[in-house]
Design an enzyme around this catalytic site. Structure first.
Site, short mmCIF file in Angstrom:
data_model
loop_
_atom_site.label_atom_id
_atom_site.label_comp_id
_atom_site.label_asym_id
_atom_site.label_seq_id
_atom_site.Cartn_x
_atom_site.Cartn_y
_atom_site.Cartn_z
N GLU A 81 53.31 41.64 23.61
CA GLU A 81 51.94 41.78 23.15
C GLU A 81 51.75 43.12 22.42
O GLU A 81 52.28 44.14 22.82
CB GLU A 81 50.96 41.71 24.32
CG GLU A 81 50.97 40.39 25.06
CD GLU A 81 50.42 39.24 24.22
OE1 GLU A 81 49.75 39.51 23.20
OE2 GLU A 81 50.66 38.07 24.60
N CYS A 144 46.07 38.77 32.73
CA CYS A 144 47.18 39.38 31.99
C CYS A 144 46.68 40.53 31.12
O CYS A 144 47.21 41.64 31.17
CB CYS A 144 47.89 38.34 31.14
SG CYS A 144 48.87 37.15 32.07
N HIS A 168 54.40 38.15 27.42
CA HIS A 168 54.11 36.81 27.91
C HIS A 168 55.35 35.92 27.77
O HIS A 168 56.09 36.03 26.79
CB HIS A 168 52.96 36.18 27.12
CG HIS A 168 51.62 36.43 27.72
ND1 HIS A 168 50.62 37.11 27.07
CD2 HIS A 168 51.10 36.05 28.93
CE1 HIS A 168 49.54 37.16 27.85
NE2 HIS A 168 49.82 36.53 28.99
#
Length: 215
Positions: A81, A144, A168
């Site tokens: 991310e 998350c 992820h």
């Protein structure tokens, strides 16, 4: 001295019996690769409580790198991310039944934090090893993203030189027997996170001119 990489994975949520993030990172616990020690800790899929567990683990292990890992069902790739945003907006309740809607994670704090992991290098290394990987520009607004934001906020407020970020991963194959969703094998995801840990710990990126240590 060995460098330490702390990996975290979540417990199952949303009706699933397993969470690939924990199933994957726990397999790497205790590995030493090129003088890099990998440590794995489980965190609860619970707003705020997840961050408390993470902070305790950071203080206990004094890592050089922290990579939080979470499940992104429906994604076909392993996806580092890029950014964490200062919002909790839950589609489903967390494991304590909390379902915040449009709530700030932290008042009087930045709207967002960038990952300090070398995400493009991580993706490149994974792809060179035949692992499906790509950069994601949204960590969502569930636990998350919450944990990712809290990690980066903690690092920022502590003026630490820890490198931190979030990755992820897709479903495991056994999670898709009742749904038409992509998945990756446990072995592929273990290798992908191993590559991410070693790449992050081996790659020097200056996230600030000076800073202290938490330990």
């Amino acid at each position: 001295m060995k460098k330490k990489v702390l990996l975290t994975g979540f417990d199952p949520f949303g009706g699933e019996s397993i969470n690939p993030s924990w199933e994957t990172v726990k397999q790497l616990h205790g590995e030493t690769i090129n003088e890099i020690l990998i440590i794995a800790e489980q965190v609860p899929t619970v707003f705020h409580q997840s961050a408390l567990v993470l902070k305790k683990a950071i203080q206990q292990h004094c890592p050089d790198v922290v990579i939080c890992v979470g499940q992104a069902g429906g994604r076909p790739h392993i996806t580092p991310e890029r950014i964490a945003i200062n919002i909790d907006d839950a589609r489903i309740p967390d494991n304590d039944g909390q379902k915040p809607i449009d709530e700030q994670i932290s008042d009087h704090a930045p709207n967002a934090y960038w990952s300090s992991l070398p995400i493009k290098r991580i993706v490149k290394q994974m792809r060179e090893h035949g692992i499906p990987a790509s950069i994601s520009n949204s960590a969502g607004t569930f636990v998350c993203n919450h944990l990712f934001y809290q990690l980066m906020h903690f690092i920022d407020r502590s003026q630490s030189m820890i490198k931190g970020g979030f990755i992820h991963i897709p479903f495991l194959p056994e999670q898709t027997t009742d749904k038409n969703e992509p998945s990756l094998s446990l072995d592929i995801m273990i290798n992908g996170l191993r590559i991410a840990a070693v790449t992050a710990a081996s790659h020097d990126i200056d996230i600030r001119e000076s800073g202290g240590s938490l330990c």
